[in-house]
Motif scaffolding. Structure first.
Motif, PDB file in Angstrom:
ATOM      1  N   UNK B  23       0.844  -1.189   0.000  1.00 17.00           N
ATOM      2  CA  UNK B  23       0.000   0.000   0.000  1.00 17.00           C
ATOM      3  C   UNK B  23       0.879   1.238   0.000  1.00 17.00           C
ATOM      4  N   UNK B  24       0.272   2.326  -0.423  1.00 14.34           N
ATOM      5  CA  UNK B  24       1.084   3.535  -0.525  1.00 14.34           C
ATOM      6  C   UNK B  24       1.481   4.052   0.860  1.00 14.34           C
ATOM      7  N   UNK B  25       0.617   3.835   1.867  1.00 12.01           N
ATOM      8  CA  UNK B  25       0.968   4.304   3.211  1.00 12.01           C
ATOM      9  C   UNK B  25       2.155   3.517   3.747  1.00 12.01           C
ATOM     10  N   UNK B  29       5.736   4.946   4.877  1.00 10.60           N
ATOM     11  CA  UNK B  29       6.364   4.663   6.170  1.00 10.60           C
ATOM     12  C   UNK B  29       7.738   4.070   5.955  1.00 10.60           C
ATOM     13  N   UNK B  30       7.791   3.087   5.044  1.00 10.15           N
ATOM     14  CA  UNK B  30       9.070   2.447   4.758  1.00 10.15           C
ATOM     15  C   UNK B  30      10.114   3.454   4.305  1.00 10.15           C
ATOM     16  N   UNK B  31       9.702   4.311   3.365  1.00  8.33           N
ATOM     17  CA  UNK B  31      10.655   5.281   2.811  1.00  8.33           C
ATOM     18  C   UNK B  31      11.128   6.246   3.892  1.00  8.33           C
ATOM     19  N   UNK B  32      10.175   6.722   4.697  1.00 12.65           N
ATOM     20  CA  UNK B  32      10.535   7.648   5.767  1.00 12.65           C
ATOM     21  C   UNK B  32      11.465   7.008   6.770  1.00 12.65           C
ATOM     22  N   UNK B  34      13.358   4.419   6.292  1.00 12.07           N
ATOM     23  CA  UNK B  34      14.641   4.099   5.668  1.00 12.07           C
ATOM     24  C   UNK B  34      15.559   5.314   5.639  1.00 12.07           C
ATOM     25  N   UNK B  35      14.989   6.470   5.310  1.00 13.84           N
ATOM     26  CA  UNK B  35      15.860   7.643   5.220  1.00 13.84           C
ATOM     27  C   UNK B  35      16.321   8.085   6.602  1.00 13.84           C
ATOM     28  N   UNK B  36      15.503   7.807   7.628  1.00 12.65           N
ATOM     29  CA  UNK B  36      15.885   8.213   8.982  1.00 12.65           C
ATOM     30  C   UNK B  36      16.927   7.291   9.589  1.00 12.65           C
ATOM     31  N   UNK B  37      16.878   6.016   9.237  1.00 12.05           N
ATOM     32  CA  UNK B  37      17.754   5.054   9.915  1.00 12.05           C
ATOM     33  C   UNK B  37      18.822   4.471   8.999  1.00 12.05           C
ATOM     34  N   UNK B  38      18.733   4.801   7.706  1.00 15.41           N
ATOM     35  CA  UNK B  38      19.653   4.204   6.739  1.00 15.41           C
ATOM     36  C   UNK B  38      21.112   4.384   7.111  1.00 15.41           C
ATOM     37  N   UNK B 463       8.329  -4.829   5.882  1.00 22.69           N
ATOM     38  CA  UNK B 463       9.105  -3.874   6.661  1.00 22.69           C
ATOM     39  C   UNK B 463      10.598  -3.944   6.376  1.00 22.69           C
ATOM     40  N   UNK B 464      10.960  -4.025   5.133  1.00 24.12           N
ATOM     41  CA  UNK B 464      12.372  -4.121   4.785  1.00 24.12           C
ATOM     42  C   UNK B 464      13.295  -3.218   5.580  1.00 24.12           C
ATOM     43  N   UNK B 465      13.076  -1.892   5.524  1.00 26.53           N
ATOM     44  CA  UNK B 465      13.994  -0.989   6.222  1.00 26.53           C
ATOM     45  C   UNK B 465      13.963  -1.173   7.732  1.00 26.53           C
ATOM     46  N   UNK B 466      12.772  -1.474   8.283  1.00 29.75           N
ATOM     47  CA  UNK B 466      12.671  -1.668   9.725  1.00 29.75           C
ATOM     48  C   UNK B 466      13.465  -2.893  10.144  1.00 29.75           C
ATOM     49  N   UNK B 467      13.344  -3.953   9.339  1.00 26.55           N
ATOM     50  CA  UNK B 467      14.069  -5.178   9.657  1.00 26.55           C
ATOM     51  C   UNK B 467      15.569  -4.942   9.536  1.00 26.55           C
TER      52      UNK B 467
END
Lengths: 144, 513
Positions: B23-25, B29-32, B34-38, B463-467
Motif C-alpha cells: 500500500x502507498x501508506x 512509512x518504509x521510505x521515511x 529508511x531515510x531516517x535510519x539508513x 518492513x524491509x527498512x525496519x528489519x
C-alpha cells in the motif's frame, strides 16, 4: 538398629492409609517412621526464560507449602501415636528418589499408597508403585 | 535463530508479501523510516573499503579468535566438562528443583535455533558455495569462546533482588565490572547496550519473526492479510508474557526441541541414504573453502558468507545469551560459561552443517559438467539452483527432494521457532528495559504491551527498512558487548584458573554415585 519405615507421602487418602500402616508396624516393632514427600521434578524439562528466573522463588514457595500443608500434619499424626518420626522433602522422580533415600537411610521397608488407577497414562509411562516395586533396594509395601 | 537479513528471506519465503499487498501508506512509512535510519544500518553493515566484507563480521570473528587464544582453546579443553555439567554429574542432589544446567542450555538454545539454521545456511551456500560450510563451522567453533566469556560475566555480575529474582546481562557486567576494575564509561556502555537490545528485541527478535511466521503460514494456507496473523500471535504472546499462561509456553518449549530433533533426524536420514556421497560432499566443502570452485567472489566470497551466517546464527558475542544464562542460580558463575559454550556447537557446528550437507548432497546447486565448477545464475550473484530457489525455498527443495511432505513440516518448524524466539527476546528486551527504567510491575507491563503491538506491526507490513534497522541494532549490541568483554576478560580468566585448580584438587567433585 531399630527398624525404619520410609513412607512416600503425598497427602492423599491412600498415602494416609500407608502412613497409618507404617506407624502401627513401627510401633509394634519399636521402629521409627520417615515421612518422605517428593515433589515431582525433572532436570530435563523445558522452561521459558521467565520461568528460569522465577524458579528459585517457586521452589522456595513449593517447599514451604508442602511443609505446612502436607508434611507437618502427617508428622503430628505419627507423633501422636508415640512413634519416633523424621521428615524429608525432596525434588525429583518419585520412585527413584524413594529408592535412593531407602539406601541412604538404611530403611527396613518402603511403604506407599497406590493411586488405584489403571489408566492409559500409567500403562504407557508406568506408575510410581510399579517402578518402585521393580527397583526398590528394600522390601516394599503397597497399601491399597 | 533470530537474526537473518531481510533481503535473504525476501528471495525465499517472503515473495508473497510484496506485490499486491503493497500500500502507498506502507511505502511512505518504509521510505521515511529508511531515510531516517539508513545511515545507522549502513554504518553497521559497512564493508571494508574496496571489499564486500562487512566490518561487523570481522569484529565478531576477531573477538572470537582473541577469546579462543586468551583462554587457551577453552572450547576444546572444557567441552568434556561442559557435557558432564549438563548431564548433572556435578549437581548437588539437594539442589534438585532448582534450574539445571540442561534447562539453562535448552532455553538459551531455543532462543537461537531457528531461521538462521534453516534459511541462513541456504543463503550462505547459495552465494558462497559448499566452501562456505567450512568457514561457517570454523566460525561456530571460535564463537564458543565468545559465549563462554559473556555468559560467565553475565552470571557473575547479575543483580539479585531480595525476593529472589535476578536480572543480569551485559548491561550489568558493563556497569559493575567496569566499576570494579576502575575503568570509566561502563555506565554509558550499559545504557547503549540496553537501547540496542530493546531495538533488537522489537525488531529482529519480534517483528522479523512474526513477519516470517506469516510468510510460512501463507505458504501453506494461501494469501491473506498479515494483520490477522499478527493479532493471533500477539494474543498468544500476550497471554504468555503478560498473563503468565505457562501452558502455552511450556507446550512450545516442548515442541521446539522436538522439531529440532525431527529436523536434524530427517537431515541425518537423507545424508545416510546418500552415504556414498558423504565423502564427495566433504570434498566439495574443503575444495570450495580454499578455491571457491567458481562461486561469486571465489574463496573470499565463501569465507565471508560462512563467517557471516555463523555469526548471525549463533549470536556469539551479541550478549543475548548472557541475559538468558544469568537467570540461573549457580554457585560458580563459570559453570554457566562452560555450559553455554556448547550452544554455538549445537547451533552452528551441528544443525547448520546438517542443512548444508543436505543441500550439497541432494545436488540443488548446478554444476558445469565440463569444468566441475558451479554455475552462476543469470545475475551472477549466486549459484544457479535446480528450481531457481534460494533461502528457505532452497532448504525446503533440498529436503523435499527426498521427502515430499517435508516442506509442510518445515513451515510448522518456522512458525514454532519464530514463536520461541519471540518469547526469548521479549525477556531480553524486558531486562534491558528494566535496566533503563527500573524494576516494577507497571514498567514491565508497559514494555510487554509495546512488544505485543510490534508483533502485529511485524506481521502486517512489508518492513524491509525496519528489519534492516533491527538487525543493525542486534549487531550494535555486539559492538558494545565485545568492547566490554575485552576489558573484562581478565576477570573471567581469574574465575577460570580458580575453578580449574579446585576441580583438579578435588574440591569440586562429582555427585554421581
Amino acid at each position: 538398629m531399630s527398624d525404619k519405615f520410609i513412607v512416600g507421602f503425598d497427602g492423599s487418602d491412600t498415602a494416609q492409609r500407608a502412613l497409618d500402616f507404617a506407624t502401627s508396624r513401627a510401633k509394634a516393632q519399636g521402629g521409627s517412621v520417615l515421612i518422605a514427600h517428593v515433589l515431582e521434578w525433572s532436570p530435563y524439562s523445558f522452561l521459558t526464560p521467565t520461568e528460569i528466573e522465577e524458579r528459585h522463588q517457586r521452589r522456595t514457595e513449593e517447599m514451604a507449602r508442602a511443609e505446612t500443608a502436607i508434611v507437618n500434619p502427617a508428622k503430628a499424626s505419627v507423633e501422636a501415636a508415640g512413634v519416633p518420626v523424621e521428615t524429608v522433602l525432596k525434588f525429583g522422580h518419585i520412585a527413584e528418589t524413594l529408592c535412593k533415600l531407602a539406601e541412604k537411610e538404611g530403611a527396613t521397608q518402603v511403604v506407599i499408597g497406590r493411586n488405584g488407577h489403571s489408566t492409559f497414562g500409567s500403562r504407557v509411562f508406568g506408575s510410581v508403585a510399579g517402578s518402585l516395586v521393580q527397583t526398590s533396594p528394600v522390601p516394599c509395601t503397597i497399601v491399597p | 535463530m533470530t537474526i537473518f537479513k531481510h533481503t535473504a528471506v525476501a528471495a525465499g519465503l517472503a515473495m508473497a508479501a510484496q506485490g499486491a499487498a503493497a500500500q502507498s501508506i506502507d511505502e511512505q512509512i518504509n521510505a521515511g523510516f529508511a531515510s531516517a535510519t539508513g545511515w545507522f544500518v549502513n554504518l553497521i553493515f559497512m564493508p571494508f573499503p574496496g571489499t564486500s566484507f562487512p566490518w561487523i563480521v570481522a569484529w565478531l570473528v576477531v573477538a572470537a579468535t582473541v577469546f579462543t587464544i586468551y583462554f587457551g582453546f577453552i572450547q576444546f579443553r572444557a567441552a568434556g566438562h561442559a557435557i558432564a555439567l549438563v548431564k548433572g554429574d556435578y549437581s548437588d542432589p539437594d539442589d534438585a528443583g532448582e534450574v539445571s544446567h540442561f534447562q539453562a542450555l535448552a532455553t538459551a538454545l531455543s532462543g537461537t535455533v531457528g531461521l538462521g539454521n534453516i534459511a541462513g545456511v541456504a543463503v550462505a551456500i547459495g552465494i558462497g558455495g559448499p566452501g562456505a560450510t567450512f568457514w561457517m563451522i570454523l566460525a561456530g567453533l571460535m564463537g564458543m569462546a565468545s559465549k563462554f566469556t559473556e555468559c560467565t560475566l553475565g552470571v557473575k555480575y547479575r543483580n539479585e533482588f531480595p525476593d529472589g529474582h535476578v536480572s543480569g546481562g551485559p548491561m550489568y557486567y558493563l556497569k559493575k565490572g567496569f566499576a570494579e576494575r576502575g575503568l570509566p564509561g561502563g555506565g554509558f556502555l550499559a545504557v547503549m547496550f540496553s537501547i540496542f537490545c530493546i531495538l533488537g528485541a522489537l525488531g529482529g527478535g519480534n517483528m522479523f519473526q512474526s513477519n516470517q511466521a506469516h510468510q510460512a503460514l501463507t505458504g501453506v494456507l494461501g494469501e491473506y492479510p498479515g494483520f490477522w496473523t499478527g493479532i493471533v500471535f500477539a494474543v498468544i504472546v500476550f497471554v504468555v508474557i503478560v498473563g503468565g499462561l505457562k501452558s502455552i509456553a511450556s507446550v512450545t518449549e516442548k515442541v521446539v526441541p522436538f522439531m529440532a530433533v525431527i529436523y536434524v533426524g530427517t537431515a541425518l536420514i537423507i545424508i545416510l541414504m546418500n552415504a556414498d556421497m558423504i565423502g564427495w560432499a566433504f570434498g566439495q566443502i574443503f575444495a570450495g573453502a580454499f578455491t571457491g570452485l567458481g562461486v561469486a567472489g571465489g574463496m573470499v566470497g565463501a569465507l565471508i558468507q560462512g563467517f557471516k551466517r555463523a555469526a548471525f546464527s549463533n549470536e556469539a558475542g551479541v550478549g543475548s545469551a548472557a541475559i538468558a544464562h544469568s537467570a540461573v542460580r549457580t554457585k560458580e558463575p563459570i559453570t554457566e560459561g562452560f555450559v553455554s559454550l556448547l550452544e554455538p556447537f549445537i547451533d552452528t557446528v551441528v544443525i547448520c552443517t546438517m542443512t548444508a550437507l543436505v543441500i550439497i548432497i541432494t545436488q540443488q546447486l548446478m554444476v558445469d559438467e565440463a569444468t566441475g565448477l558451479y554455475m552462476l545464475n543469470e545475475a551472477g550473484t549466486a549459484i544457479a539452483t535446480v528450481d531457481g530457489n534460494s533461502g528457505v525455498g532452497l532448504t525446503a527443495a533440498a529436503f523435499g527432494s527426498a521427502f515430499s511432505w517435508f516442506p509442510t513440516v518445515l513451515a510448522i518448524a518456522v512458525i514454532l521457532f519464530a514463536f520461541s524466539t519471540m518469547i526469548s527476546w521479549s525477556y531480553y528486551g524486558l531486562k534491558a528495559w528494566t535496566y533503563l527504567f527500573g524494576e516494577g510491575k507497571g514498567k514491565e507491563l508497559t514494555f510487554k504491551i509495546i512488544f505485543c503491538l510490534f508483533v502485529v506491526i511485524g506481521a502486517s507490513a512489508n518492513l524491509g527498512p525496519v528489519i534492516d534497522f533491527s538487525d543493525a541494532a542486534i549487531f550494535a549490541m555486539a559492538v558494545v558487548n565485545i568492547i566490554g568483554l575485552y576489558f573484562l576478560m581478565p576477570i573471567v580468566k581469574r574465575e577460570l584458573n580458580s575453578y580449574m585448580s579446585r576441580l583438579q584438587s578435588g574440591e569440586i567433585k562429582k555427585f554421581t554415585e
